[in-house]
Design a protein around this motif. Sequence first.
Motif, short mmCIF file in Angstrom:
data_model
loop_
_atom_site.label_atom_id
_atom_site.label_comp_id
_atom_site.label_asym_id
_atom_site.label_seq_id
_atom_site.Cartn_x
_atom_site.Cartn_y
_atom_site.Cartn_z
N GLN A 1 5.30 -14.77 7.18
CA GLN A 1 6.27 -15.26 8.17
C GLN A 1 5.86 -16.67 8.56
N ARG B 1 6.34 -16.58 13.77
CA ARG B 1 5.55 -15.36 13.98
C ARG B 1 4.69 -15.42 15.24
N VAL C 1 2.69 -10.27 9.62
CA VAL C 1 2.56 -11.66 9.21
C VAL C 1 2.67 -11.77 7.69
N PHE D 1 1.09 -6.78 13.97
CA PHE D 1 1.38 -7.87 13.02
C PHE D 1 0.39 -7.92 11.86
N ARG E 1 0.96 -14.66 21.15
CA ARG E 1 2.30 -14.07 21.04
C ARG E 1 2.89 -13.73 22.41
N GLU F 1 -1.32 -20.54 13.59
CA GLU F 1 -0.53 -20.18 14.78
C GLU F 1 -0.89 -21.04 15.99
#
Lengths: 459, 284
Positions: A13, A18, A25, A185, A299, A328
Amino acid sequence: MPFDPKKHVMPTQDPAIRATNFKEVALGYSPTVAKEEALRCLNCPTKPCVAKCPVHIDIPAFIKKIKEDDLEGAYSVIAESSSLPAVCGRVCPQERQCESACTLGIKFEPVGIGRLERFVADYHNENSKTKASKPESNGHKVAVVGSGPSGLACASDLAKQGFEVAIYEALHKAGGVLIYGIPEFRLPKKIVAREIEGLKDLGVDIQTNVVIGKTITIDELFDEGYEAIFIGSGAGLPKFMGIPGESLKNVFSANEFLTRINLMGAYLPENNTPIFHAKKVAVVGGGNVAMDAARCARRLGAEVSIVYRRTEKELPARVEEVEHAKEEGIKFELLTNPIEILGNEEGSVSSLKCIRMELGEPDASGRRSPVPVKDSDFVEDFDCVIMALGTSPNPLIKNTTAGIEVEKHGCLIVNEEEETTRSNVFAGGDAVTGAATVILAMGAGKKAAASITKRLLNK
Amino acid sequence: MFKIVSKKILNPTVTEMEIYAPLVARKAEPGQFIILRVEDDGERIPLTVAGYNREKGLVKIIFQIVGATTEKLNHKEEGDYIPDFVGPLGVPTKVEGLKKVCVIGGGVGCAIALPIAEKLHELGAEVTSIIGFRSKDLLILEEEFKNASDKCVVMTDDGSYGNKGNVTMPLKEMLEAGEKFDCIITIGPLIMMKFVVSTAKPYSIPVTVSMNPIMIDGTGMCGGCRLTLVKEDGKRVTKFACIDGPDFNGYEIDFDEAMMRSRQYAEFEKKKREETCALYKKAN
């Protein structure tokens, strides 16, 4: 076909997307890519990868089956040695195990063994229609304590041998660390659920909400007619640093933070489980649990820094998790160690005081241990600190069972047969090794199952 | 699934339930706790055991409605089921060998103090109970306490029932009059327990306090329930209430820290409860 010096890339992703959701992921190889990757395997006669696999999966053999388009055949090869391929394909530190020994890896990137394992397991899970059924009973009863990787593997092998198996789980859901620890994830919970369903099909009785050592003791299990007991209670006790400020609000153990999110669904807005939505989080530690906590916090909308006292090379986490975390947007404060957590007037975290470290002389273990750099301390604002410093085994069973001995770190002592110091009580996984990997725990569960089979059936 | 066998409203904010959980009922002792969930994907909440019937397999819980989960539990009726109920957890209150004990309960904490008083009474100890409430309409378990005590004093903050004032007042009078308790066992709001400790201190009477911090698993896994004990030499030691407690030596607890930590999710709890109440209102 031109030879590809690099592993086929795992589709993922997009990092920006994500970092705002909890969906998996890594998306997995397509059949075409899997076959191309399989074709990179030299099928070398020495099979160094097999020796480096903790459960000795015949890796070249399963890869050969992929080359031959026999994916169920590939699955059968893996299943001979592993109970949880869909899990291990996702969470094993392959770069330190099988792939580290790959002959191809001497000059090029090694074969993507983990990715292929995952591909085969996912294919099987999606396409196999055969449902296991309960084998004929051999009349012997075995109890398994804990439903994490070691317990699941042990129960599965025993059930296949015709044992009447009951698993006792302290939490309300089976799966152990696969459920409460590893986030969705990285390991979708439906994969774990499928493994649990498979065990039920084999006739395994899973009793949740039973704390062995409290609700029922080991002695009472024997009284109930169990002839052998396997303890796979894991290493669940979180460590703290012992620095000032650790009792402030919004200082959490990674266990607490992850359990709220994974086991109790606190990331879902409609859920009633409380969770702190921080603005800026420091996660202390460098293992997989630290990465998981950091990426969960991200997240939930926070800016996140990993604080680790050694260098990137020493990070115990899987390389892929570190890469994903960086993509990320997670910052890495390496060679840095917290010395105090500072709070505001409400008793909540306001900042973290750290000191820079450098690597000193190698110690007895050969590792260069970090030493503080004088006068290098600094303060950075954070509103949440998560401690991911490792865990140790829970003393609950040891404290309530006569004859079970532990070593100085609280790990259960076992012999080569995985039997504890008490006869017919076996143990494996993190309860014996301290916090380690899913595959080692699974391997220990299988080994104990073989010992129990031998003991009870005199084979 | 665990069946709610009986339900009794004790006062507008406190409810008593008996749950069929034979494995827990078989072993539960005063001072221990259970963890329950009211719905799938719901949160886990700890509640101290308020009583048990080993023959019938029943465990009694008494809870105050504070958040969404207790609100939802309170909407369950006799004959309904809850998905999870695990225990008994924690270490039972030490009652053996005690001859003369003062049991002090505050508010819903009385629900936990009662089985301890009953056990002491059953073991032949002389039991003095002091139970305190904000006002008369919040009074619970008076009869039960009277039956389990040699002497029972009821206090209300506003004087609407019993004597006016807080639980430390009669305690202080008794201690000043020369009462020599082997031990004081107190369960209630943190601030109340803190003052019971400071009242008893000049008389060097041991005080056991029952802590009820935030926790998840109840087996030592989350560390959310950690407390600081301040030892005689000033050394600070971290303990987990779920496995080392919930009972602790009152003189060692850092109450200010515990009070601060107990407010970790206060706002969240309030918001979620309001949301839940709104949902119930809408449904009606």
